[in-house]
Design an enzyme around this catalytic site. Sequence first.
Site, mmCIF file in Angstrom:
data_model
loop_
_atom_site.group_PDB
_atom_site.id
_atom_site.type_symbol
_atom_site.label_atom_id
_atom_site.label_comp_id
_atom_site.label_asym_id
_atom_site.label_seq_id
_atom_site.Cartn_x
_atom_site.Cartn_y
_atom_site.Cartn_z
ATOM 1 N N MET A 105 -7.185 -0.809 -5.123
ATOM 2 C CA MET A 105 -6.148 -1.399 -4.264
ATOM 3 C C MET A 105 -6.718 -2.655 -3.616
ATOM 4 S SD MET A 105 -3.438 0.407 -4.535
ATOM 5 C CE MET A 105 -2.493 -0.542 -3.334
ATOM 6 N N HIS A 107 2.327 5.666 -9.265
ATOM 7 C CA HIS A 107 1.305 5.546 -8.217
ATOM 8 C C HIS A 107 1.791 6.336 -7.001
ATOM 9 C CE1 HIS A 107 -0.799 2.487 -5.253
ATOM 10 N NE2 HIS A 107 -1.300 3.711 -5.165
ATOM 11 N N GLY A 155 1.307 0.386 0.797
ATOM 12 C CA GLY A 155 2.504 0.552 1.625
ATOM 13 C C GLY A 155 3.602 -0.462 1.350
ATOM 14 N N PHE A 156 3.210 -1.688 1.070
ATOM 15 C CA PHE A 156 4.230 -2.738 0.922
ATOM 16 C C PHE A 156 3.832 -3.741 -0.159
ATOM 17 C CE2 PHE A 156 4.338 -1.115 5.210
ATOM 18 C CZ PHE A 156 5.692 -0.846 5.397
ATOM 19 N N GLY A 157 4.851 -4.295 -0.801
ATOM 20 C CA GLY A 157 4.612 -5.408 -1.721
ATOM 21 C C GLY A 157 4.447 -6.696 -0.929
ATOM 22 N N HIS A 200 5.114 0.074 -13.421
ATOM 23 C CA HIS A 200 4.418 0.655 -12.271
ATOM 24 C C HIS A 200 5.449 1.104 -11.239
ATOM 25 C CE1 HIS A 200 0.865 1.111 -9.653
ATOM 26 N NE2 HIS A 200 1.626 0.642 -8.668
ATOM 27 N N SER A 202 5.367 -4.032 -10.905
ATOM 28 C CA SER A 202 5.696 -3.032 -9.891
ATOM 29 C C SER A 202 7.184 -3.142 -9.570
ATOM 30 C CB SER A 202 4.869 -3.276 -8.628
ATOM 31 O OG SER A 202 5.459 -2.566 -7.564
ATOM 32 N N MET A 254 6.227 6.482 -2.240
ATOM 33 C CA MET A 254 5.681 6.523 -0.866
ATOM 34 C C MET A 254 6.473 7.522 -0.031
ATOM 35 S SD MET A 254 5.156 2.473 -0.166
ATOM 36 C CE MET A 254 4.672 1.347 -1.476
ATOM 37 N N MET A 286 1.655 7.561 -3.396
ATOM 38 C CA MET A 286 1.103 7.313 -2.062
ATOM 39 C C MET A 286 1.735 8.347 -1.146
ATOM 40 S SD MET A 286 1.268 3.189 -2.323
ATOM 41 C CE MET A 286 2.304 3.291 -3.774
ATOM 42 N N ASP A 341 5.985 2.857 -7.563
ATOM 43 C CA ASP A 341 5.322 3.169 -6.296
ATOM 44 C C ASP A 341 6.090 4.226 -5.522
ATOM 45 O OD1 ASP A 341 3.017 1.311 -6.147
ATOM 46 O OD2 ASP A 341 4.596 -0.194 -6.418
ATOM 47 N N GLY A 389 4.018 -7.170 -8.412
ATOM 48 C CA GLY A 389 5.410 -7.007 -8.016
ATOM 49 C C GLY A 389 6.047 -8.347 -7.734
ATOM 50 N N SER A 390 5.724 -8.913 -6.563
ATOM 51 C CA SER A 390 6.379 -10.164 -6.156
ATOM 52 C C SER A 390 6.107 -11.314 -7.120
ATOM 53 C CB SER A 390 5.992 -10.520 -4.720
ATOM 54 O OG SER A 390 4.623 -10.299 -4.504
ATOM 55 N N ASP A 434 -4.166 -3.489 -8.086
ATOM 56 C CA ASP A 434 -2.809 -3.476 -7.530
ATOM 57 C C ASP A 434 -2.817 -4.081 -6.127
ATOM 58 O OD1 ASP A 434 -0.196 -2.847 -6.795
ATOM 59 O OD2 ASP A 434 -0.528 -0.670 -6.729
ATOM 60 N N GLY A 435 -1.975 -5.113 -5.934
ATOM 61 C CA GLY A 435 -1.788 -5.687 -4.607
ATOM 62 C C GLY A 435 -2.190 -7.150 -4.533
ATOM 63 N N GLY A 436 -1.217 -8.000 -4.302
ATOM 64 C CA GLY A 436 -1.510 -9.418 -4.118
ATOM 65 C C GLY A 436 -1.934 -10.136 -5.390
HETATM 66 C C1 DX5 Z 1 1.563 -1.452 -2.582
HETATM 67 C C2 DX5 Z 1 1.951 -1.082 -3.972
HETATM 68 C C3 DX5 Z 1 2.000 -2.191 -4.946
HETATM 69 C C4 DX5 Z 1 2.953 -3.321 -4.605
HETATM 70 C C5 DX5 Z 1 2.416 -4.576 -5.241
HETATM 71 O O1 DX5 Z 1 1.327 -0.314 -1.856
HETATM 72 O O2 DX5 Z 1 1.052 -0.120 -4.482
HETATM 73 O O3 DX5 Z 1 2.232 -1.715 -6.277
HETATM 74 O O4 DX5 Z 1 4.256 -3.109 -5.031
HETATM 75 O O5 DX5 Z 1 3.204 -5.655 -4.843
HETATM 76 P P1 DX5 Z 1 2.651 -7.152 -4.877
HETATM 77 O O6 DX5 Z 1 2.283 -7.449 -6.308
HETATM 78 O O7 DX5 Z 1 3.803 -7.948 -4.410
HETATM 79 O O8 DX5 Z 1 1.471 -7.215 -3.976
HETATM 80 ZN ZN ZN Z 2 1.218 0.490 -6.607
#
Ligand code: DX5
Ligand code: ZN
Length: 219
Positions: free
Chosen positions: A138, A67, A143-145, A34, A9, A38, A69, A36, A198-199, A176-178
Amino acid sequence: MNKKYIAPSLLSSDFADLKTEIAKVTEAGAHLLHVDVMDGHFVPNLTIGMPVVKAIKGVSKLPLDVHLMIDKPEKYIEEFAKAGSDFLTIHVESTTTVKDCLIQIRKLKMKPGITLRPKTKLDDIKPFLALIDLVLIMTVEPGFGGQEFMHDQLEKVSWLKSYRDKNKLSYLIQIDGGVNEQTAQLCWEAGADVLVAGSAIFSGEKTPENYRANIQKLL
Ligand code: DX5
Ligand code: ZN
């Protein structure tokens, strides 16, 4: 065993150096990028739009997994096609014309994807599973990484896998997420085909070697 795909991401990459980040993560073995998008309405964060997707497409050899949002994605589908999106995933909660959106996405030669917030039931996306190439589960509130993985979402993944087999469908299952070194294995075991991270990928040294090591930890 099915192939495992990794989609970094870009939200967690260095936006001031996006072209280089894309080159490094590509060299590191990513399969998809990927992206994102928003809008500050559907989710409480604002990120990037079509011009940036277009710029990313111009410097990337990898398919773009976009993606959305955003509220009322139908307003922008054509522009995301023009910008070079390969997969275009919409939220089932974001429009009253989900089916029309998915049909339009395919008509514009992109691969349609559907996704849902953690609190939304699978029943809401069930009517659309025969129309899509990708379903995204999800495992954080969008909303956030950098948020924590919601383990209770994995049962959706198992259900989608057996539904696909029973109904001879062929969508990819994405999470996707965490996603990190620990949670990735649970995702594969539950039946995921594609993991977004992402992170976990963009942490540490900004080198292809480090990104490769981070990707390897997820496989
Ligand atoms: C959150 C995004 C994700 C996010 C994932 O709304 O859809 O794609 O960037 O980030 P991590 O992998 O750090 O949870
Ligand atoms: Zn995403």
